[in-house]
Design an enzyme around this catalytic site. Sequence first.
Site, PDB file in Angstrom:
ATOM      1  N   HIS A 185      -4.927  -5.924   6.460  1.00 57.49           N
ATOM      2  CA  HIS A 185      -6.004  -5.073   5.924  1.00 57.49           C
ATOM      3  C   HIS A 185      -7.108  -4.938   6.981  1.00 57.49           C
ATOM      4  O   HIS A 185      -8.261  -5.320   6.761  1.00 57.49           O
ATOM      5  CB  HIS A 185      -6.567  -5.716   4.646  1.00 57.49           C
ATOM      6  N   MET A 194      -3.216   4.623   6.357  1.00 61.91           N
ATOM      7  CA  MET A 194      -2.991   4.349   7.780  1.00 61.91           C
ATOM      8  C   MET A 194      -1.663   3.641   8.010  1.00 61.91           C
ATOM      9  O   MET A 194      -0.951   3.931   8.984  1.00 61.91           O
ATOM     10  CB  MET A 194      -4.132   3.477   8.332  1.00 61.91           C
ATOM     11  N   TYR A 227       4.256  -1.176  -4.575  1.00 61.50           N
ATOM     12  CA  TYR A 227       3.290  -2.271  -4.682  1.00 61.50           C
ATOM     13  C   TYR A 227       3.963  -3.587  -5.074  1.00 61.50           C
ATOM     14  O   TYR A 227       3.541  -4.664  -4.635  1.00 61.50           O
ATOM     15  CB  TYR A 227       2.182  -1.912  -5.669  1.00 61.50           C
TER      16      TYR A 227
END
Length: 327
Positions: A185, A194, A227
Amino acid sequence: MIVSYDTIMEKPPYKITSEILNLVASIAMKLGEVNALHIHKPRTEIRKKNRIRTIQSSLEIEGNSLSEAQITALMDNKRVMAPEKDLLEVKNAIEVYNKIGDFDPYSLNDLKEAHRILMEHLVTDAGKLRTRNVGIVQGSELKHLAPSGSIVIGLMKNLMSYIRRDSDLILIKSCVFHYEFEYIHPFTDGNGRMGRLWQTCLLMQKFPIFEFLPVELLIKKNQEAYYNALGKSDKMGESTPFITFMLTIILQSLENQLSSNNITHSPTDRIRLYKIKIGSDAFTRKDYLNNFKTISPATASRDLSLAVENNILKKKGEKRLTVYRFT
């Protein structure tokens, strides 16, 4: 096993399982079909459509409200009524995807520049690695506590060194990068979009089809599984589950591209594709036919004659002794 990131590792932890090897082999076969059918660089209108799908899908995962039609309108410089933040996210994404071929995927500076473009006017520290501690919260639950801000730059340098120097296949390394990037992160915001962007940058260096393959569309459709794969890798302390998930998504994207109706080429398409391959070298009709094995000699002759008439090709000699060269 939970891996501590307090110590910089030379190689991120993961296992290459039989499932991963089978997925890589299947993807390699599909990439071979892509090259055989000459769809590694689709026609302009298909490239535009797929890029719009990519941008819309990647941003919708992050909560953006704009539709494909609205993004198309923005790309055509038309006015769109939508929240200012959503409009800015899309405009920034259009700009960064237009420059995707200019980035060196192994350069940390280029990665930071891509983030600056993507998040300009959305965050105050666009293009800068974070130095403070952050966590990802969903509702009242802390889903992910990122590594300390004090070691982010070291972790990112190590990650870039891994993708640059490790001998594993880029298909695998790009998935590892994507997971490790999300785990680290490295920016205060914009990490999801990104990570997906940079995996594309890595893959398209070896396989041009990935520049216009809307992998993000399938990630959006399988968002919960995406996720879950990230979370499972977090708990295991290695990216193996995420690699398996992403390779499955990549394989499905290639299968969808191959099964679509976008693989019929016009004479202009074939000439354009052959020019990319042959460059300024001289060639014969036989060479041209060997490149496009599904067309007849008569079709090849018509393609070449049309290109000569339009001053795209110059020819020398007659009949079987004729050679061609792009002007």
